[in-house]
Design a protein around this motif. Structure first.
Motif, PDB file in Angstrom:
ATOM      1  N   GLU A  23       0.830  -1.201   0.000  1.00 60.92           N
ATOM      2  CA  GLU A  23       0.000   0.000   0.000  1.00 60.92           C
ATOM      3  C   GLU A  23       0.872   1.263   0.000  1.00 60.92           C
ATOM      4  O   GLU A  23       2.005   1.251   0.479  1.00 60.92           O
ATOM      5  N   GLU A  24       0.303   2.338  -0.522  1.00 65.86           N
ATOM      6  CA  GLU A  24       0.999   3.619  -0.510  1.00 65.86           C
ATOM      7  C   GLU A  24       1.268   4.040   0.932  1.00 65.86           C
ATOM      8  O   GLU A  24       0.395   3.982   1.791  1.00 65.86           O
ATOM      9  N   GLY A  25       2.501   4.431   1.213  1.00 66.43           N
ATOM     10  CA  GLY A  25       2.879   4.872   2.546  1.00 66.43           C
ATOM     11  C   GLY A  25       3.219   3.754   3.510  1.00 66.43           C
ATOM     12  O   GLY A  25       3.510   4.008   4.676  1.00 66.43           O
TER      13      GLY A  25
ATOM     14  N   ARG B 238       6.626   8.425   2.396  1.00 70.55           N
ATOM     15  CA  ARG B 238       7.249   7.557   1.398  1.00 70.55           C
ATOM     16  C   ARG B 238       6.943   6.093   1.683  1.00 70.55           C
ATOM     17  O   ARG B 238       6.890   5.667   2.834  1.00 70.55           O
ATOM     18  N   THR B 239       6.774   5.347   0.624  1.00 69.21           N
ATOM     19  CA  THR B 239       6.627   3.902   0.729  1.00 69.21           C
ATOM     20  C   THR B 239       8.021   3.291   0.756  1.00 69.21           C
ATOM     21  O   THR B 239       8.876   3.659  -0.058  1.00 69.21           O
TER      22      THR B 239
ATOM     23  N   ARG C 157      10.813   8.346  -9.833  1.00 68.80           N
ATOM     24  CA  ARG C 157       9.903   8.229  -8.690  1.00 68.80           C
ATOM     25  C   ARG C 157      10.287   7.093  -7.738  1.00 68.80           C
ATOM     26  O   ARG C 157       9.646   6.912  -6.712  1.00 68.80           O
TER      27      ARG C 157
ATOM     28  N   LEU D   5       3.500   2.033  -8.880  1.00 67.90           N
ATOM     29  CA  LEU D   5       2.932   3.373  -9.057  1.00 67.90           C
ATOM     30  C   LEU D   5       2.099   3.458 -10.336  1.00 67.90           C
ATOM     31  O   LEU D   5       2.124   4.449 -11.063  1.00 67.90           O
TER      32      LEU D   5
ATOM     33  N   ASP E  38       9.300   8.635  -4.389  1.00 66.71           N
ATOM     34  CA  ASP E  38       8.043   8.267  -3.728  1.00 66.71           C
ATOM     35  C   ASP E  38       8.150   6.887  -3.094  1.00 66.71           C
ATOM     36  O   ASP E  38       7.549   6.622  -2.048  1.00 66.71           O
ATOM     37  N   VAL E  39       8.868   5.983  -3.750  1.00 70.80           N
ATOM     38  CA  VAL E  39       9.021   4.614  -3.259  1.00 70.80           C
ATOM     39  C   VAL E  39      10.512   4.321  -3.153  1.00 70.80           C
ATOM     40  O   VAL E  39      11.277   4.584  -4.078  1.00 70.80           O
TER      41      VAL E  39
END
Length: 279
Positions: free
Chosen positions: A6-8, A160-161, A56, A42, A129-130
């Motif tokens: 999951e995101e985050g 951030r993931t 990203r 993503l 982001d990841v």
């Protein structure tokens, strides 16, 4: 195997040597083509190499390789320039990972732990982001490991993931929202560390210094359903009903210096993957 992150989320992939952890990460990162199936990061496919996805994601590989004869500062500025990141931000990232005092040191003269921190800084310099980390705390001393944990927590808390592989199960237990335990290319269990530990039918281990309590007395205290061992240093009672044992020890005024250990993620790991040596 099939799983989603999951995101985050802070997600860990655990397994013995040869389980497929690094191969899995390399497929997700777009460094290796999967034999079959689909991968999405993503909302995009990482293979073939996807120029829209690369800015990203941040990647710290298991084996780091740097440009010869460049200092730590020159290394990270080179990485930053690939993403259009100014040199000032690259220098700031060296401070974040505690490498500012080694900024002028050639990469080939860094210790293993210092090179590992520089590798992580390079993976973070473009603010991805990841973040994918393959055994990020390998070669780090205990103090550096704890500092890295604080850094990774702050990155995750900022949204951030983070996906990492690690052999340090205390690290996974402390950091990860969920973990996947894998072996031979398959996921054996997946879930929050605490949930996996609670699901293991494991005894509580109560330990006293040898000589504090004789073996016959320890067996009397432990009861018929517990096991008692003495390795010459510690007498250990393994029981699924610790409360009566602790009460009996308290009645004998023997609680000082005892250690009580319940199940951990390491117990779950060994239960699923076995104890045999993996080269």
């Amino acid at each position: 195997m099939s799983f989603s992150v999951e995101e985050g989320e802070f997600f860990g992939i655990l397994g013995p040597n040869g389980a497929g952890k690094t191969t899995t990460l390399e497929i997700i990162e777009g460094l290796r083509q999967a034999d079959a199936g689909t991968v999405e990061v993503l909302g995009m496919s990482p293979w073939p190499r996807n120029p829209k996805l690369l800015p990203r994601i941040g990647v710290q590989l298991q084996a780091s390789s740097f440009f010869e004869r460049l200092t730590a500062r020159e290394q990270i500025r080179t990485f930053a320039s690939l993403y259009g990141i100014p040199a000032k931000k690259a220098d700031d990232m060296l401070t974040v990972v505690g490498m500012e005092d080694k900024a002028g040191t050639p990469a080939e003269k860094l210790s293993g732990g210092q090179a590992q921190r520089l590798s992580i800084a390079c993976a973070l310099v473009h603010d991805p982001d990841v973040l994918f980390l393959d055994e990020p705390s390998a070669s780090l001393d205990p103090q550096a490991r704890r500092n890295l944990w604080d850094l990774l927590r702050s990155l995750n808390e900022a949204g951030r993931t983070v996906v990492l592989t690690t052999h340090h199960l205390d690290e996974a237990e402390a950091l990860c929202d969920r973990v996947a335990i894998m072996d031979h290319g398959k996921i054996l269990e997946l879930g929050p560390p605490a949930t996996l530990v609670r699901g293991l039918d494991s005894a509580t281990h109560i330990s006293l210094a040898t000589g504090t309590l004789s073996l016959p007395a320890a067996r009397e205290v432990a009861g018929p359903d517990a096991s008692v061992t003495d390795d010459g240093v510690t007498v250990t009672i393994a029981t699924r009903a610790p409360a009566p044992v602790l009460t009996a020890l308290a009645d004998r005024n023997l609680l000082t210096g005892i250690q009580v250990r319940g199940a951990t993620l390491e117990d779950v790991f060994l239960h699923l993957t076995g104890r045999e040596y993996r080269a």
